[in-house]
Design a protein around this motif. Structure first.
Motif, PDB file in Angstrom:
ATOM      1  N   MET A 234       0.830  -1.198   0.000  1.00  0.00           N
ATOM      2  CA  MET A 234       0.000   0.000   0.000  1.00  0.00           C
ATOM      3  C   MET A 234       0.865   1.248   0.000  1.00  0.00           C
ATOM      4  O   MET A 234       1.933   1.282   0.610  1.00  0.00           O
ATOM      5  N   ASN A 235       0.406   2.263  -0.689  1.00  0.00           N
ATOM      6  CA  ASN A 235       1.062   3.557  -0.660  1.00  0.00           C
ATOM      7  C   ASN A 235       1.122   4.049   0.783  1.00  0.00           C
ATOM      8  O   ASN A 235       0.109   4.063   1.494  1.00  0.00           O
ATOM      9  N   LEU A 236       2.315   4.417   1.248  1.00  0.00           N
ATOM     10  CA  LEU A 236       2.506   4.750   2.662  1.00  0.00           C
ATOM     11  C   LEU A 236       1.698   5.972   3.105  1.00  0.00           C
ATOM     12  O   LEU A 236       1.040   5.916   4.155  1.00  0.00           O
ATOM     13  N   PRO A 237       1.697   7.085   2.368  1.00  0.00           N
ATOM     14  CA  PRO A 237       0.857   8.208   2.787  1.00  0.00           C
ATOM     15  C   PRO A 237      -0.627   7.837   2.872  1.00  0.00           C
ATOM     16  O   PRO A 237      -1.327   8.274   3.796  1.00  0.00           O
ATOM     17  N   ALA A 238      -1.105   7.020   1.923  1.00  0.00           N
ATOM     18  CA  ALA A 238      -2.514   6.594   1.966  1.00  0.00           C
ATOM     19  C   ALA A 238      -2.769   5.750   3.207  1.00  0.00           C
ATOM     20  O   ALA A 238      -3.827   5.870   3.849  1.00  0.00           O
ATOM     21  N   TYR A 239      -1.813   4.893   3.551  1.00  0.00           N
ATOM     22  CA  TYR A 239      -1.953   4.060   4.743  1.00  0.00           C
ATOM     23  C   TYR A 239      -1.989   4.921   6.000  1.00  0.00           C
ATOM     24  O   TYR A 239      -2.817   4.699   6.898  1.00  0.00           O
ATOM     25  N   ARG A 240      -1.123   5.904   6.054  1.00  0.00           N
ATOM     26  CA  ARG A 240      -1.042   6.746   7.250  1.00  0.00           C
ATOM     27  C   ARG A 240      -2.241   7.671   7.401  1.00  0.00           C
ATOM     28  O   ARG A 240      -2.522   8.147   8.499  1.00  0.00           O
ATOM     29  N   LYS A 241      -2.949   7.925   6.306  1.00  0.00           N
ATOM     30  CA  LYS A 241      -4.156   8.763   6.374  1.00  0.00           C
ATOM     31  C   LYS A 241      -5.344   8.016   6.966  1.00  0.00           C
ATOM     32  O   LYS A 241      -6.323   8.636   7.387  1.00  0.00           O
ATOM     33  N   LEU A 242      -5.281   6.707   6.989  1.00  0.00           N
ATOM     34  CA  LEU A 242      -6.397   5.932   7.542  1.00  0.00           C
ATOM     35  C   LEU A 242      -6.532   6.195   9.036  1.00  0.00           C
ATOM     36  O   LEU A 242      -5.539   6.418   9.737  1.00  0.00           O
ATOM     37  N   THR A 243      -7.751   6.136   9.519  1.00  0.00           N
ATOM     38  CA  THR A 243      -7.979   6.265  10.952  1.00  0.00           C
ATOM     39  C   THR A 243      -7.545   4.971  11.642  1.00  0.00           C
ATOM     40  O   THR A 243      -7.428   3.922  10.992  1.00  0.00           O
ATOM     41  N   PRO A 244      -7.324   5.002  12.958  1.00  0.00           N
ATOM     42  CA  PRO A 244      -6.992   3.760  13.660  1.00  0.00           C
ATOM     43  C   PRO A 244      -8.023   2.664  13.430  1.00  0.00           C
ATOM     44  O   PRO A 244      -7.664   1.495  13.278  1.00  0.00           O
ATOM     45  N   GLN A 245      -9.293   3.048  13.381  1.00  0.00           N
ATOM     46  CA  GLN A 245     -10.348   2.058  13.152  1.00  0.00           C
ATOM     47  C   GLN A 245     -10.219   1.432  11.767  1.00  0.00           C
ATOM     48  O   GLN A 245     -10.386   0.215  11.589  1.00  0.00           O
ATOM     49  N   GLN A 246      -9.914   2.252  10.775  1.00  0.00           N
ATOM     50  CA  GLN A 246      -9.749   1.741   9.408  1.00  0.00           C
ATOM     51  C   GLN A 246      -8.525   0.845   9.301  1.00  0.00           C
ATOM     52  O   GLN A 246      -8.550  -0.189   8.641  1.00  0.00           O
ATOM     53  N   ARG A 247      -7.459   1.228   9.959  1.00  0.00           N
ATOM     54  CA  ARG A 247      -6.251   0.390   9.939  1.00  0.00           C
ATOM     55  C   ARG A 247      -6.497  -0.946  10.617  1.00  0.00           C
ATOM     56  O   ARG A 247      -6.035  -1.987  10.137  1.00  0.00           O
ATOM     57  N   ASP A 248      -7.210  -0.914  11.724  1.00  0.00           N
ATOM     58  CA  ASP A 248      -7.526  -2.167  12.427  1.00  0.00           C
ATOM     59  C   ASP A 248      -8.354  -3.087  11.539  1.00  0.00           C
ATOM     60  O   ASP A 248      -8.125  -4.303  11.495  1.00  0.00           O
ATOM     61  N   PHE A 249      -9.327  -2.494  10.845  1.00  0.00           N
ATOM     62  CA  PHE A 249     -10.171  -3.287   9.945  1.00  0.00           C
ATOM     63  C   PHE A 249      -9.332  -3.871   8.804  1.00  0.00           C
ATOM     64  O   PHE A 249      -9.464  -5.054   8.461  1.00  0.00           O
ATOM     65  N   LEU A 250      -8.455  -3.045   8.241  1.00  0.00           N
ATOM     66  CA  LEU A 250      -7.590  -3.504   7.149  1.00  0.00           C
ATOM     67  C   LEU A 250      -6.708  -4.656   7.610  1.00  0.00           C
ATOM     68  O   LEU A 250      -6.584  -5.671   6.918  1.00  0.00           O
ATOM     69  N   GLN A 251      -6.101  -4.516   8.781  1.00  0.00           N
ATOM     70  CA  GLN A 251      -5.238  -5.580   9.295  1.00  0.00           C
ATOM     71  C   GLN A 251      -6.033  -6.860   9.548  1.00  0.00           C
ATOM     72  O   GLN A 251      -5.559  -7.963   9.234  1.00  0.00           O
ATOM     73  N   LYS A 252      -7.222  -6.711  10.087  1.00  0.00           N
ATOM     74  CA  LYS A 252      -8.064  -7.885  10.345  1.00  0.00           C
ATOM     75  C   LYS A 252      -8.344  -8.639   9.044  1.00  0.00           C
ATOM     76  O   LYS A 252      -8.270  -9.883   8.995  1.00  0.00           O
ATOM     77  N   GLN A 253      -8.648  -7.909   7.990  1.00  0.00           N
ATOM     78  CA  GLN A 253      -8.958  -8.538   6.712  1.00  0.00           C
ATOM     79  C   GLN A 253      -7.713  -9.181   6.084  1.00  0.00           C
ATOM     80  O   GLN A 253      -7.794 -10.262   5.488  1.00  0.00           O
ATOM     81  N   VAL A 254      -6.564  -8.527   6.214  1.00  0.00           N
ATOM     82  CA  VAL A 254      -5.326  -9.089   5.670  1.00  0.00           C
ATOM     83  C   VAL A 254      -4.952 -10.367   6.413  1.00  0.00           C
ATOM     84  O   VAL A 254      -4.544 -11.366   5.800  1.00  0.00           O
ATOM     85  N   LEU A 255      -5.101 -10.363   7.731  1.00  0.00           N
ATOM     86  CA  LEU A 255      -4.801 -11.569   8.510  1.00  0.00           C
ATOM     87  C   LEU A 255      -5.736 -12.715   8.128  1.00  0.00           C
ATOM     88  O   LEU A 255      -5.325 -13.875   8.088  1.00  0.00           O
ATOM     89  N   ALA A 256      -6.988 -12.380   7.836  1.00  0.00           N
ATOM     90  CA  ALA A 256      -7.939 -13.410   7.390  1.00  0.00           C
ATOM     91  C   ALA A 256      -7.499 -13.986   6.043  1.00  0.00           C
ATOM     92  O   ALA A 256      -7.597 -15.199   5.811  1.00  0.00           O
ATOM     93  N   LEU A 257      -6.990 -13.135   5.168  1.00  0.00           N
ATOM     94  CA  LEU A 257      -6.501 -13.597   3.868  1.00  0.00           C
ATOM     95  C   LEU A 257      -5.289 -14.505   4.050  1.00  0.00           C
ATOM     96  O   LEU A 257      -5.195 -15.571   3.427  1.00  0.00           O
ATOM     97  N   GLU A 258      -4.373 -14.123   4.924  1.00  0.00           N
ATOM     98  CA  GLU A 258      -3.206 -14.953   5.197  1.00  0.00           C
ATOM     99  C   GLU A 258      -3.604 -16.281   5.827  1.00  0.00           C
ATOM    100  O   GLU A 258      -2.936 -17.303   5.610  1.00  0.00           O
ATOM    101  N   GLY A 259      -4.689 -16.275   6.572  1.00  0.00           N
ATOM    102  CA  GLY A 259      -5.162 -17.502   7.200  1.00  0.00           C
ATOM    103  C   GLY A 259      -5.606 -18.554   6.206  1.00  0.00           C
ATOM    104  O   GLY A 259      -5.745 -19.729   6.553  1.00  0.00           O
ATOM    105  N   GLU A 260      -5.805 -18.155   4.952  1.00  0.00           N
ATOM    106  CA  GLU A 260      -6.221 -19.089   3.901  1.00  0.00           C
ATOM    107  C   GLU A 260      -5.031 -19.641   3.114  1.00  0.00           C
ATOM    108  O   GLU A 260      -5.213 -20.367   2.137  1.00  0.00           O
ATOM    109  N   ASN A 261      -3.812 -19.316   3.543  1.00  0.00           N
ATOM    110  CA  ASN A 261      -2.630 -19.724   2.787  1.00  0.00           C
ATOM    111  C   ASN A 261      -2.373 -21.225   2.776  1.00  0.00           C
ATOM    112  O   ASN A 261      -1.567 -21.712   1.986  1.00  0.00           O
TER     113      ASN A 261
END
Length: 323
Positions: A234-261
């Protein structure tokens, strides 16, 4: 009457402001794939995007722009770095033009879950933040060894006289095996094989059927080496613009994707069987030669990494090695 009208107008403005504020909270991220849309990687990502958008309504959404027809494969990394897009599904080998260290990810010999525990994920992000203006979100493909596919039989780990299509992933290794190397985008390989421009190519165990390369392939050299890495960045400035809630949601979804590996281990076995059924013969060396072949692959790659970026290679090597 006038007072009542003013109250109603103020209430309307307040409601409009609240609605605008709520709408502004939802952020849509533009995502592009460095791989073809009909390939297994995009097919695996699409259900995840649908789930992401369903659960992220009002908070975070993904707009999938497309594959190489939208942005050419080797330009995707720069598109993320410069913010042309917010997210990309790619492999480090495709954006070494942005940062050479991206190619080091092929040398991981521990799963992404362990990389998150042992500090590798944080170490990767320190480099990606600093040199690529990117946030390395997570890895969605593992247990996909690379192989050498050829149309001429070989009896030992030696590619002398063969023209082999490469990406930066295996340039140094194939050259160490005396191959004549040629760089092309994946979309050009079929024609190159058909016209005899190349005698073979490097590619993971899976995915050749997506590109119809099995029609022009006779042999696969075993064993495999390295591990095909496909990740979300992800583009770093775009990532840093996310709110803590949005970042938490993004991480949760990425971890779920990794869980399917775990999918990829069975997929590798299925693809090997499918290749055999399609007439692709496996070339296997004796045990000693096979070990030397794989050992050489890692020795050459780490030597190249240490020459290219000694500090980063020194930091990554113990974190990427199996215990």
């Amino acid at each position: 009457m006038e007072r009542r009208t003013l109250v109603r107008a103020a209430a309307a403005l307040l409601a409009t402001g609240l609605a605008g504020g709520a709408a502004a909270q939802e952020v849509t991220l533009r995502l592009v794939s460095a791989f073809a849309e009909n390939g297994i990687y995009v097919q695996r990502l699409q259900p995840w995007i649908q789930k992401f958008n369903a659960e992220g309504k009002g908070l975070l959404q993904i707009n999938f722009i497309g594959g190489p027809r939208a942005i050419p494969t080797f330009e995707v990394g720069n598109a993320v770095k410069t913010g042309v897009v917010d997210l990309a599904m790619s492999t480090g080998a495709f954006y070494t033009n942005v940062m050479p260290e991206a190619d080091f990810l092929k040398l991981t010999q521990v799963p992404i879950a362990e990389q998150r525990r042992n500090g590798a994920w944080e170490a990767i992000n320190q480099v990606w933040n600093e040199k690529g203006n990117m946030q390395y979100l997570g890895r969605m493909v593992e247990n996909q060894p690379f192989h050498i596919y050829v149309n001429k039989p070989v009896s030992k780990p030696d590619l002398t006289g063969l023209k082999i299509r490469i990406t930066p992933v295996y340039r140094d290794f194939f050259q160490a095996l005396n191959a004549n190397v040629i760089t092309t985008a994946p979309g050009e390989v079929y024609t190159a094989l058909e016209r005899g421009v190349v005698d073979g190519y490097g590619w993971p165990i899976g995915g050749i059927f997506d590109l119809n390369w099995q029609e022009k392939t006779k042999y696969r050299i075993d064993p495999g080496f390295y591990d095909a890495e496909v990740s979300l960045v992800m583009n770093l400035p775009a990532y840093r613009k996310l709110t803590p809630q949005q970042r938490d949601f993004l991480q949760k979804q990425v971890l779920a994707l990794e869980g399917e590996n775990t999918f990829w281990t069975k997929y590798a076995a299925d693809e090997a069987a499918r290749q055999e059924k399609a007439g692709i013969q496996a070339i296997r060396f004796d045990a000693a030669s096979s070990k030397a072949f794989v050992d050489k692959a890692y020795q050459v790659a780490w030597a190249s990494a240490e020459k290219q970026s000694p500090d980063v290679a020194k930091r990554f090597k113990p974190l990427f090695a199996p215990k």
